[in-house]
Scaffold this motif. Structure first.
Motif: not given
Length: 164
Positions: A90-104, A145-159
């Motif tokens: 959920i945190q990954f999806i939230v960060n990814l979504s926030a990154g996309i919306i901020s990009g728009f 960019a910061r939200f995308f980095i946080k999303a990538l961090d979530e993937i890294g933590r999960a792995s």
């Protein structure tokens, strides 16, 4: 990823310094305006307009720093009730979504600034309005960019947890 973190750290320090300087300038200018008006019946003609523009800058730089420090407004009651793996997803999806919306929003802000540049409106002291509004696309780009980095961090933590 290490280089990105170093760049982000330097950018965060520059933003924090800018917020400190701009906020100090706002306070000094506002205090000066009060003294000039009440004591000397004078004032800086463009002072109030400039303070309003500084509020815009401090607000958007502060929003960017809030995302950096994960101090932004968020509603996160659901992850507290779910298993850890679901909470990470959920945190990954939230960060990814926030990154996309901020990009728009960054694209929309960029178009807005372009529109203001074409209009060539002047705010005060022959300074174009768009100069003060350039903070909008910048902040939304950095926030994205910061939200995308946080999303990538979530993937890294999960792995990392899966390996353990």
């Amino acid at each position: 990823m290490r280089l990105i973190r170093q760049i982000e750290d330097i950018l965060g320090r520059i933003e924090a310094l800018a917020v400190t300087v701009l906020l100090s300038l706002m306070i000094l200018l506002a205090f000066g305006q009060v003294i000039l008006r009440n004591v000397f019946n004078e004032g800086i003609l463009w002072g109030d307009i400039f303070i309003r523009q500084l509020v815009l800058w401090v607000g958007f730089l502060g929003a960017s720093l809030a995302v950096r420090e994960s101090k932004h407004i968020s509603i996160d009651f659901l992850p507290h009730f779910l298993p850890r793996t679901w909470a990470q997803l959920i945190q990954f999806i939230v960060n990814l979504s926030a990154g996309i919306i901020s990009g728009f929003l960054a694209v929309a802000a960029y178009r807005f600034v372009q529109f203001e540049m074409e209009g060539s409106a002047i705010l005060f002291l022959d300074i174009p309005v768009w100069i003060f509004q350039i903070i909008l696309p910048y902040s939304f780009c950095v926030i994205s960019a910061r939200f995308f980095i946080k999303a990538l961090d979530e993937i890294g933590r999960a792995s990392c947890r899966e390996r353990v």
